[in-house]
Design an enzyme around this catalytic site. Sequence first.
Site, short mmCIF file in Angstrom:
data_model
loop_
_atom_site.label_atom_id
_atom_site.label_comp_id
_atom_site.label_asym_id
_atom_site.label_seq_id
_atom_site.Cartn_x
_atom_site.Cartn_y
_atom_site.Cartn_z
CE1 TYR A 184 31.93 36.78 43.04
CE2 TYR A 184 33.43 37.82 44.74
CZ TYR A 184 32.85 37.76 43.50
OH TYR A 184 33.23 38.92 42.64
CE LYS A 205 32.28 37.59 39.32
NZ LYS A 205 32.94 39.00 40.07
CG ASN A 226 35.68 40.70 44.50
OD1 ASN A 226 34.67 40.72 43.79
ND2 ASN A 226 36.75 39.53 44.46
NE ARG A 252 40.50 36.86 33.30
CZ ARG A 252 39.41 37.37 34.22
NH1 ARG A 252 39.24 36.65 35.26
NH2 ARG A 252 38.87 38.37 34.02
CD GLU A 301 32.38 38.33 36.44
OE1 GLU A 301 31.59 38.90 36.28
OE2 GLU A 301 33.47 38.32 36.72
CG ASP A 302 35.95 35.39 35.21
OD1 ASP A 302 35.81 36.58 35.41
OD2 ASP A 302 35.90 34.76 36.28
CG ASN A 343 40.09 37.52 42.89
OD1 ASN A 343 40.42 37.72 44.04
ND2 ASN A 343 39.43 38.50 42.23
CG ASP A 379 32.23 41.85 37.49
OD1 ASP A 379 32.07 43.07 37.86
OD2 ASP A 379 32.39 40.81 38.23
CG ASP A 380 36.11 40.02 34.80
OD1 ASP A 380 36.34 39.54 35.88
OD2 ASP A 380 35.54 39.32 33.90
O1 OAA Z 1 35.31 36.90 40.90
C1 OAA Z 1 36.00 37.73 41.36
O2 OAA Z 1 36.28 37.49 42.49
C2 OAA Z 1 36.80 38.92 40.71
C3 OAA Z 1 36.56 38.69 39.09
O3 OAA Z 1 35.80 39.25 38.65
C4 OAA Z 1 37.63 38.10 38.68
O4 OAA Z 1 38.63 37.73 39.57
O5 OAA Z 1 37.68 37.81 37.52
MG MG Z 2 35.50 38.18 36.84
#
Ligand code: OAA
Ligand code: MG
Length: 651
Positions: free
Chosen positions: A199, A270, A551, A252, A342-343, A507, A365-366
């Site tokens: 991770y 994840k 986190n 992103r 995610e992202d 991060n 999640d973000d």
């Molecule tokens: O993945 C991680 O550590 C936390 C998160 O969702 C990010 O920074 O986008």
């Molecule tokens: Mg993320």
Amino acid sequence: MMSLNTSSFVKNSISGVSMTQSQSLRLLSAKRPTVVAMVNGNGKPEQRNMSVSMDSAVKDVNAPVAVEVDGNEVDDKKQTTAVGGGVEDVYGEDSATEDHFITPWSVSVASGYSLLRDPHHNKGLAFTEKERDAHYLRGLLPPVVVNHDLQVKKMMHNIRQYQVPLQRYQAMMDLQERNERLFYKLLIENVEELLPIVYTPTVGEACQKYGSIFKTPQGLFISLKDKGKILEILKNWPQKKIQVIVVTDGERILGLGDLGCQGMGIPVGKLSLYTALGGIRPSACLPVTIDVGTNNEEMLNDEFYIGLRQRRASGQEYAELMSEFMSAVKQNYGEKVLIQFEDFANHNAFDLLEKYSTTHLVFNDDIQGTASVVLAGLISALKLVGGSLADHKFLFLGAGEAGTGIAELIALEISKQTGAPLDETRKKVWLVDSKGLIVKSRLNSLQHFKKPWAHDHEPVSKFLDAVKSIRPTVLIGSSGAGQTFTKDVVEAMASFNEKPIILALSNPTSQSECTAEQAYTWSEGRAIFASGSPFAPVEYNGKVYVSGQSNNAYIFPGFGLGLIISGAIRVHDDMLLAASEALAEQVTQEHFDNGLIYPPFTNIRKISAHIAAKVAAKVYELGLASRLPQPENLVAYAESCMYSPKYRNYR
Ligand SMILES: O=C([O-])CC(=O)C(=O)O
Ligand SMILES: [Mg+2]
């Protein structure tokens, strides 16, 4: 290839889909099949491009094995073994030139050699003597039989030999592809040590270099080229009962920006945590990367880049592909599959969440996971600094998904606690973006998700000036830009707060707003500090400071488990608040005494069960549960539902 008679695991492993329908392949029987596990189905064989009858294999256990190709029964021995020990090239694979077309098919039984290469069932040296006999493993393994614990010990020993984190990451990925249960046992039992590998921060570096370290593909890649075929692609995935999908478009990735198709490391990572931390079965998890191109010149010019070599699609083209994906997922897996975004970049993340939250079980999640984990940290930080949430003032650097998501959840919680309307409670929260403090005079030029945070104040362009002017008690970094909490900023916070709360959320570690050492040193040891990526304990003035990791990994595994065990059909903000409260409840006096606002990850499965129970309770309360009746003891029920990586015994 034809050793179909040697089985307890019957596996239909036709590779690719190029077999024509006329080439129907029929497995008539298999000897001694005690357990039948079909990789392509849940008790039913996959029957798209070929007809494979596994039922007969189960019923007629003692009949000799035969295979039917194009309706002609073919004797196993005759076809595979030529005189002189050679193997007859029945299907022309050896004699074909590169220009010939052949069908890459194989039917195999996961015993013997193939069992050792099936990560879901492989136990390596832990196969017992009896299993080695029963499953044709004799000679394929050295004589020693070891137990699962010794395998863990050895793997940890090996992993620790690597000094470079990326090598540790690769060793872990190789293990996941070789022996899934060993991978998860290792991760669960060494979570604090291995989390930074599978991770953040290492997964970030892995994504940056994904093309050059690429070996075995993980997850499902869906690109613009697949328009119109997404449902078909979902059917290529070997598992049918999917409960959680983590999907990214790679625009992103953490605070690293657009990594295109190489963002796949994130959904994979994840989902490993969904299993290790939240107990979702690995076979129920599906990582997906939607490849619409990348605007990252470095990727586009990298000869090892694995994605579409074109600039990102946007607008209608993008929306249509996402829409096809979302429909296909629902059609293939039903209403209750959880889709975690995610992202994604801000401009798509908010729109996707809004668009699909009324029709699908979606969670960003973000925006939401990060909000929930930060709120939990703040609830527990109050025990150290005193007062209620409403007594505090919050300033964010970064007004994207994480910043505005957290801001909104804080305002919502204050509103619930005080009865004040959201419009009022939002005024406790200030955000700074790349153009400075978000204020009323900027309203017309602000993106829609920033508008609720435009308060009355004169414009302030510099972050340090905003800190000095707002005088927050809580400072939160969520901009993805490293080293932005400078010495001046931290010193300012320490000048008007006895115990400044400083959260550096971006991060991976390289993008953290400041390090733990900087936070403690510049605040003379008074900061209550947590960060998105982990920092080692810091010694300052003879005292050791242990910082927490703020986190979303604390939240999403238990949150998802709660949705699944209750059969939730929609996500509601109150479920996020429930998750925050559940996490905050897990922080003990001992943790507080050490300055911690989060419990350690060591007990994360227990924590996840608590989060799951509180979330599920909220799902039932809101009438959004489809699993009825509600179990009496939700914590015990959540625990009983969790996957354990213990080896199974094979008959
Ligand atoms: O993945 C991680 O550590 C936390 C998160 O969702 C990010 O920074 O986008
Ligand atoms: Mg993320």
